[in-house]
Motif scaffolding. Sequence first.
Motif, short mmCIF file in Angstrom:
data_model
loop_
_atom_site.label_atom_id
_atom_site.label_comp_id
_atom_site.label_asym_id
_atom_site.label_seq_id
_atom_site.Cartn_x
_atom_site.Cartn_y
_atom_site.Cartn_z
N ALA A 151 0.78 -1.35 0.01
CA ALA A 151 0.04 -0.03 0.14
C ALA A 151 0.96 1.35 0.06
N GLN A 152 1.94 1.13 0.79
CA GLN A 152 2.82 2.27 0.88
C GLN A 152 3.57 2.61 -0.60
N ALA A 153 3.82 1.42 -1.32
CA ALA A 153 4.45 1.77 -2.72
C ALA A 153 3.34 2.44 -3.63
N ASP A 154 2.15 1.96 -3.55
CA ASP A 154 0.99 2.54 -4.25
C ASP A 154 1.04 3.88 -4.07
N ASN A 155 0.80 4.06 -2.72
CA ASN A 155 0.37 5.54 -2.45
C ASN A 155 1.39 6.58 -2.68
N LEU A 156 2.68 6.13 -2.44
CA LEU A 156 3.79 7.16 -2.67
C LEU A 156 3.87 7.58 -4.31
N ALA A 157 3.57 6.55 -5.10
CA ALA A 157 3.69 6.62 -6.50
C ALA A 157 2.73 7.48 -6.97
N ALA A 158 1.50 7.37 -6.53
CA ALA A 158 0.30 7.84 -7.10
C ALA A 158 0.33 9.52 -6.97
N PRO A 159 0.12 10.29 -7.71
CA PRO A 159 0.19 11.71 -7.83
C PRO A 159 -0.67 12.28 -6.82
N VAL A 160 -0.27 13.62 -6.15
CA VAL A 160 -0.90 14.30 -5.34
C VAL A 160 -2.62 14.60 -5.81
N GLY A 161 -3.24 14.16 -4.80
CA GLY A 161 -4.75 14.34 -5.38
C GLY A 161 -5.38 13.03 -5.91
N ALA A 162 -4.62 12.25 -6.09
CA ALA A 162 -5.08 10.92 -6.92
C ALA A 162 -6.22 10.22 -6.01
N LYS A 163 -7.20 9.59 -6.74
CA LYS A 163 -8.07 8.77 -6.32
C LYS A 163 -8.24 7.29 -6.67
N GLN A 164 -8.49 6.43 -5.84
CA GLN A 164 -8.35 5.13 -6.11
C GLN A 164 -9.98 4.42 -5.79
N GLN A 165 -10.23 3.42 -6.93
CA GLN A 165 -11.61 2.76 -6.72
C GLN A 165 -11.41 1.78 -5.45
N VAL A 166 -12.34 1.90 -5.00
CA VAL A 166 -12.58 0.64 -3.68
C VAL A 166 -14.43 0.29 -3.82
N GLY A 167 -14.25 -0.94 -4.10
CA GLY A 167 -15.76 -1.52 -4.57
C GLY A 167 -16.20 -0.54 -5.57
N THR A 168 -17.45 0.14 -5.45
CA THR A 168 -18.18 0.98 -6.58
C THR A 168 -17.70 2.44 -6.29
N GLY A 169 -16.85 2.67 -5.19
CA GLY A 169 -16.73 4.04 -4.89
C GLY A 169 -15.17 4.43 -5.01
N SER A 170 -15.14 5.46 -4.77
CA SER A 170 -13.53 6.18 -4.83
C SER A 170 -12.86 6.85 -3.23
N ALA A 171 -11.64 6.61 -3.29
CA ALA A 171 -11.13 6.90 -2.08
C ALA A 171 -9.85 7.64 -2.25
N THR A 172 -9.40 8.37 -1.32
CA THR A 172 -8.08 8.91 -1.29
C THR A 172 -6.81 7.89 -1.70
N GLY A 173 -6.13 8.24 -2.71
CA GLY A 173 -5.28 7.18 -3.26
C GLY A 173 -3.86 7.61 -3.18
N TRP A 174 -3.48 8.35 -2.01
CA TRP A 174 -1.96 9.14 -2.10
C TRP A 174 -1.57 9.53 -0.80
N VAL A 175 -0.38 9.37 -0.44
CA VAL A 175 0.34 9.71 0.92
C VAL A 175 1.36 10.47 0.52
N ARG A 176 1.87 11.26 1.54
CA ARG A 176 3.18 12.00 1.17
C ARG A 176 3.75 12.32 2.40
N TYR A 177 5.28 12.24 2.75
CA TYR A 177 5.92 12.39 4.05
C TYR A 177 5.84 13.88 3.80
N TYR A 178 6.05 14.34 5.13
CA TYR A 178 6.11 16.09 5.28
C TYR A 178 7.32 16.33 5.31
N ASP A 179 8.29 17.17 4.54
CA ASP A 179 9.70 17.21 4.20
C ASP A 179 9.98 17.85 5.83
N GLN A 180 9.39 18.65 6.28
CA GLN A 180 9.54 19.55 7.54
C GLN A 180 9.77 18.80 8.47
#
Length: 431
Positions: free
Chosen positions: A203-232
């Motif tokens: 899941a980490q690999a998928d979410n770090l590779a996805a662009p900021v703002g990406a959605k992913q399909q879960v069942g018939t709906g969609s959900a947040t599909g990205w994560v980023r570390y805060y550099d600060q």
Amino acid sequence: MTPRSTARRLQAVGAAAAIAAGTLVATAPAAQAARCTTPQLAAGWYGDNQARLQQLIDEYGKCNPYRPDRNKPVAVFDWDNTVVKNDVGDATMYWLLRNGKIRLPAAGDWTATSRYLTPAAARALADACGALARPGAPLPTGTPEGAGCADELAAVYGTAATRSGAAAFAGWDHRTIEPAYAWLPQLMQGWTAREVRGFAAAAQADNLAAPVGAKQQVGTGSATGWVRYYDQQKDLMAGLQKAGFDVWISSASPQPVVEVWAKGVGVDAGHVIGIRNTTASGGKFTAHLQGCGSVEDGADTMITYIDGKRCWINKEIFGVRGAAAEKVQPAARRQVFAAGDSDTDISFLRDATALRLVVNRNKNELMCRAYDNSDGKWIVNPMFIEPKRQKSAPYPCSTAGYVDHDGTAGPVRRGDTSVIPDQTDSVYQAY
């Protein structure tokens, strides 16, 4: 040379040596400081927050020979939306649903997954999922035939309600547990910690590779599909570690999941405190959770959530056992620094003795206390990625900013029981 003159000479040499030794002792701290390099934080902080954090490092770090506490100072960070943008528990839940890794509970009884699950939610899950797999087998939630089951699971987890709008959980202590948060590790029953770490890494690999703002399909709906570390935050954690702080993570996401993500900020698994399952033969997770303080393993009434975070920090970091772990400890047995973003972090933030960093997500009790800043130890920073706009209305500190154990709302009170007045949102990113 007479014996008397010899004695005088020896006394003079001894005195000179003592003076020299004293000079060396007196100058040792200065020499040590000269050899030591204090980490300097990078830019990217709001207002004078960088300076306040740097002051913390300068004062408590190992390069200051006169720092207040000779023991290693402790710093504790929440994880989701504090160190990273978005939620790694959510990311893992959606990966489990997309890849069919949630098992049908024994006898198809969904109440076995949470003591707080309502009859309405148990029926909805049984209707949506019961015919798709044998009890104990993974459900095909990543397939078209399993989409309805995925939708029901996602609704109960994400909204604490069924798709028809019925309440999914009832009867919990609102200061020690959030049933939806606890439900994720409980749904991992039947897997081992090693297997869950594998799921989290995928899941980490998928979410770090996805662009900021990406959605992913879960069942018939969609959900947040990205994560980023805060550099600060990565820079701050690294700076604290280099300065000799003992850096920990306390999260209401599952223990193995946070362990995987924590590697990205240089924190090892032994310094992660997440929700922890009890285990059965072969190390397989059960649907029950480890307890803390007066709460026994399997009681499932306390997780790393509000007062539960205090308990787990006292237990795991400071070695406090039994019911005493649920209490505020003496200053010498508390973290000097804490960082969080939500009301779920309020107790361990208040326990920090030197400085408390709040990432502003417009959470009522947290922002009431941070803006009130009655002891001058709170600093507030906008979210580092996609920060929120200014909250239009004041925070309802004087009336409904606090949620009590039974879920009722009331005023937020200081340590002396006085009521915090309503606070205006003042730290935000202007667009």
